[in-house]
Design a protein around this motif. Structure first.
Motif, mmCIF file in Angstrom:
data_model
loop_
_atom_site.group_PDB
_atom_site.id
_atom_site.type_symbol
_atom_site.label_atom_id
_atom_site.label_comp_id
_atom_site.label_asym_id
_atom_site.label_seq_id
_atom_site.Cartn_x
_atom_site.Cartn_y
_atom_site.Cartn_z
ATOM 1 N N PRO A 80 -9.391 -4.547 3.324
ATOM 2 C CA PRO A 80 -10.615 -4.592 4.135
ATOM 3 C C PRO A 80 -11.737 -5.253 3.342
ATOM 4 N N ALA A 81 -12.699 -5.808 4.026
ATOM 5 C CA ALA A 81 -13.847 -6.400 3.347
ATOM 6 C C ALA A 81 -14.544 -5.317 2.528
ATOM 7 N N HIS A 82 -14.461 -5.426 1.199
ATOM 8 C CA HIS A 82 -14.952 -4.336 0.350
ATOM 9 C C HIS A 82 -16.432 -4.022 0.538
ATOM 10 N N PRO A 83 -17.321 -5.011 0.764
ATOM 11 C CA PRO A 83 -18.730 -4.666 0.981
ATOM 12 C C PRO A 83 -18.974 -3.860 2.253
ATOM 13 N N SER A 84 -17.962 -3.751 3.111
ATOM 14 C CA SER A 84 -18.105 -2.949 4.327
ATOM 15 C C SER A 84 -17.424 -1.590 4.198
ATOM 16 N N PHE A 85 -16.916 -1.263 3.013
ATOM 17 C CA PHE A 85 -16.119 -0.051 2.819
ATOM 18 C C PHE A 85 -17.023 1.117 2.449
ATOM 19 N N TYR A 86 -17.043 2.139 3.299
ATOM 20 C CA TYR A 86 -17.823 3.359 3.065
ATOM 21 C C TYR A 86 -16.863 4.544 3.026
ATOM 22 N N CYS A 87 -16.920 5.284 1.924
ATOM 23 C CA CYS A 87 -15.890 6.270 1.615
ATOM 24 C C CYS A 87 -16.540 7.597 1.221
ATOM 25 N N ARG A 88 -15.914 8.691 1.588
ATOM 26 C CA ARG A 88 -16.428 10.000 1.178
ATOM 27 C C ARG A 88 -16.317 10.127 -0.341
ATOM 28 N N LYS A 89 -17.337 10.717 -0.942
ATOM 29 C CA LYS A 89 -17.376 10.767 -2.397
ATOM 30 C C LYS A 89 -16.211 11.550 -2.981
ATOM 31 N N TRP A 90 -15.748 12.578 -2.267
ATOM 32 C CA TRP A 90 -14.655 13.382 -2.813
ATOM 33 C C TRP A 90 -13.392 12.553 -3.017
ATOM 34 N N VAL A 91 -13.238 11.476 -2.247
ATOM 35 C CA VAL A 91 -12.066 10.608 -2.406
ATOM 36 C C VAL A 91 -12.087 9.965 -3.789
ATOM 37 N N TYR A 92 -13.248 9.439 -4.188
ATOM 38 C CA TYR A 92 -13.365 8.860 -5.527
ATOM 39 C C TYR A 92 -13.160 9.926 -6.606
ATOM 40 N N GLU A 93 -13.691 11.105 -6.377
ATOM 41 C CA GLU A 93 -13.548 12.176 -7.362
ATOM 42 C C GLU A 93 -12.088 12.594 -7.528
ATOM 43 N N ARG A 94 -11.334 12.559 -6.445
ATOM 44 C CA ARG A 94 -9.936 12.999 -6.505
ATOM 45 C C ARG A 94 -8.998 11.892 -6.969
ATOM 46 N N TYR A 95 -9.213 10.660 -6.499
ATOM 47 C CA TYR A 95 -8.248 9.593 -6.737
ATOM 48 C C TYR A 95 -8.730 8.511 -7.701
ATOM 49 N N GLY A 96 -9.977 8.601 -8.135
ATOM 50 C CA GLY A 96 -10.462 7.682 -9.150
ATOM 51 C C GLY A 96 -11.293 6.537 -8.607
ATOM 52 N N THR A 97 -12.037 5.907 -9.516
ATOM 53 C CA THR A 97 -12.932 4.813 -9.162
ATOM 54 C C THR A 97 -12.305 3.487 -9.598
ATOM 55 N N PHE A 98 -13.106 2.555 -10.127
ATOM 56 C CA PHE A 98 -12.612 1.213 -10.436
ATOM 57 C C PHE A 98 -12.027 1.161 -11.847
ATOM 58 N N ASP A 99 -10.865 0.544 -11.959
ATOM 59 C CA ASP A 99 -10.174 0.373 -13.236
ATOM 60 C C ASP A 99 -10.758 -0.856 -13.928
ATOM 61 N N LEU A 100 -11.444 -0.640 -15.039
ATOM 62 C CA LEU A 100 -12.173 -1.725 -15.697
ATOM 63 C C LEU A 100 -11.269 -2.698 -16.432
ATOM 64 N N SER A 101 -9.980 -2.434 -16.499
ATOM 65 C CA SER A 101 -9.071 -3.387 -17.139
ATOM 66 C C SER A 101 -8.800 -4.593 -16.249
ATOM 67 N N TYR A 102 -9.215 -4.519 -14.955
ATOM 68 C CA TYR A 102 -9.050 -5.649 -14.028
ATOM 69 C C TYR A 102 -10.301 -6.506 -14.075
ATOM 70 N N ARG A 103 -10.111 -7.804 -14.289
ATOM 71 C CA ARG A 103 -11.250 -8.691 -14.521
ATOM 72 C C ARG A 103 -12.022 -9.006 -13.241
ATOM 73 N N VAL A 104 -11.302 -9.352 -12.164
ATOM 74 C CA VAL A 104 -11.996 -9.757 -10.937
ATOM 75 C C VAL A 104 -11.488 -9.058 -9.682
ATOM 76 N N ALA A 105 -10.457 -8.261 -9.776
ATOM 77 C CA ALA A 105 -9.878 -7.656 -8.580
ATOM 78 C C ALA A 105 -9.733 -6.147 -8.696
ATOM 79 N N ALA A 106 -10.669 -5.506 -9.402
ATOM 80 C CA ALA A 106 -10.643 -4.050 -9.480
ATOM 81 C C ALA A 106 -10.889 -3.428 -8.110
ATOM 82 N N ASP A 107 -11.586 -4.148 -7.222
ATOM 83 C CA ASP A 107 -11.798 -3.635 -5.876
ATOM 84 C C ASP A 107 -10.477 -3.554 -5.117
ATOM 85 N N PHE A 108 -9.624 -4.582 -5.277
ATOM 86 C CA PHE A 108 -8.321 -4.545 -4.611
ATOM 87 C C PHE A 108 -7.473 -3.398 -5.152
#
Length: 265
Positions: free
Chosen positions: A150-178
């Protein structure tokens, strides 16, 4: 339902006013606006401090060196106190004033974990002319094997999802959103809902759309993300999304020509 909007900024003085003005124009007011600046050397923070009073206590910010845009987004998610979190980049702006009202209505009414919609691209010299319309309407989980998301700038997610499953993996240079969306949507199968709304107007030339070298890196990142998350794919699968992108551009050009012809009729 409080919505936290995170803007990652770095030397964004030329565009940040448009971004912040579009947040202020939103009709939905139960928001929290978070600006995470990477230690800009221009007037970015002057603009942030200028606009802070206009948010009437609903804005927070931090300015310090970071490891790039995804690190800034992670900081913003960590700072967020809202029920729902979304990203608005510092060179983008909301397409209309009722975007967040729509997000709140759908997420409150359905209980879905995340919503997403459409965005469109413009050139900096003509913000009113769409050069590519990126619709998420046809997206499905299975398409992620082919590098679609999905178009990432349009993605709105409940905060608990990030808390449970994690945020962005910084080892990815340009596609951490994917990688993040793959993990949330495909692997953990959070509930999602498409909204037929043009969420964001995006200037061309962002971190993930700046030339052939960037696309090669995206391909490598996508392959690694799929393998890391145990999702079968291959190089051939991933190349299939490029004809789709070209069709989006072509259809946008046709639509622009038809609109111009009708305006002169």
């Amino acid at each position: 339902m409080k919505i936290s909007i995170v803007t990652a900024a770095y030397n964004s003085g030329a565009t940040l006013r448009d971004t912040m003005e579009s947040v202020l124009r939103q009709t939905y007011k139960d928001i929290e606006y978070i600006v995470v600046d990477g230690g800009s050397g221009d007037n970015t923070m002057d603009i942030v401090r200028e606009y802070e009073p206009l948010f009437e206590g609903r804005m927070r910010y931090v300015s310090e060196p970071d490891r790039g845009i995804y690190d800034a987004m992670n900081k913003g998610i960590g700072m967020a106190t809202g029920d729902v979190v979304g990203m608005l980049n510092s060179d983008d702006f909301y397409t209309s004033a009722d975007v967040l009202a729509g997000v709140a209505q759908v997420m409150s009414g359905t209980g879905t974990d995340a919503v997403y919609g459409d965005v469109h691209y413009v050139n900096d010299g003509d913000l009113g002319k769409c050069v590519r319309y990126y619709s998420s309407r046809l997206f499905s989980r299975g398409w992620m094997r082919f590098g679609f998301m999905p178009a990432h700038p349009s993605f709105y997610c409940r905060k608990w999802v990030y808390e449970r499953y994690g945020t962005f993996d910084l080892s990815y240079r340009v596609a951490a959103d994917f990688e993040n969306l793959l993990r949330l949507i495909f692997v953990h199968r959070i509930s999602i809902c498409y909204m037929p709304v043009d969420f964001v107007t995006m200037r061309t030339g962002g971190a993930s759309s700046s030339g052939w070298r960037s696309h090669r890196q995206i391909m490598r990142d996508h392959l690694r993300a799929l393998k890391q998350n145990g999702v079968f794919s291959n190089m051939l699968f991933l190349t299939l999304r490029y004809p789709y992108k070209l069709c989006e551009v072509a259809l946008t050009k046709i639509d622009n020509r038809l609109s111009k012809a009708n305006s002169h009729a």
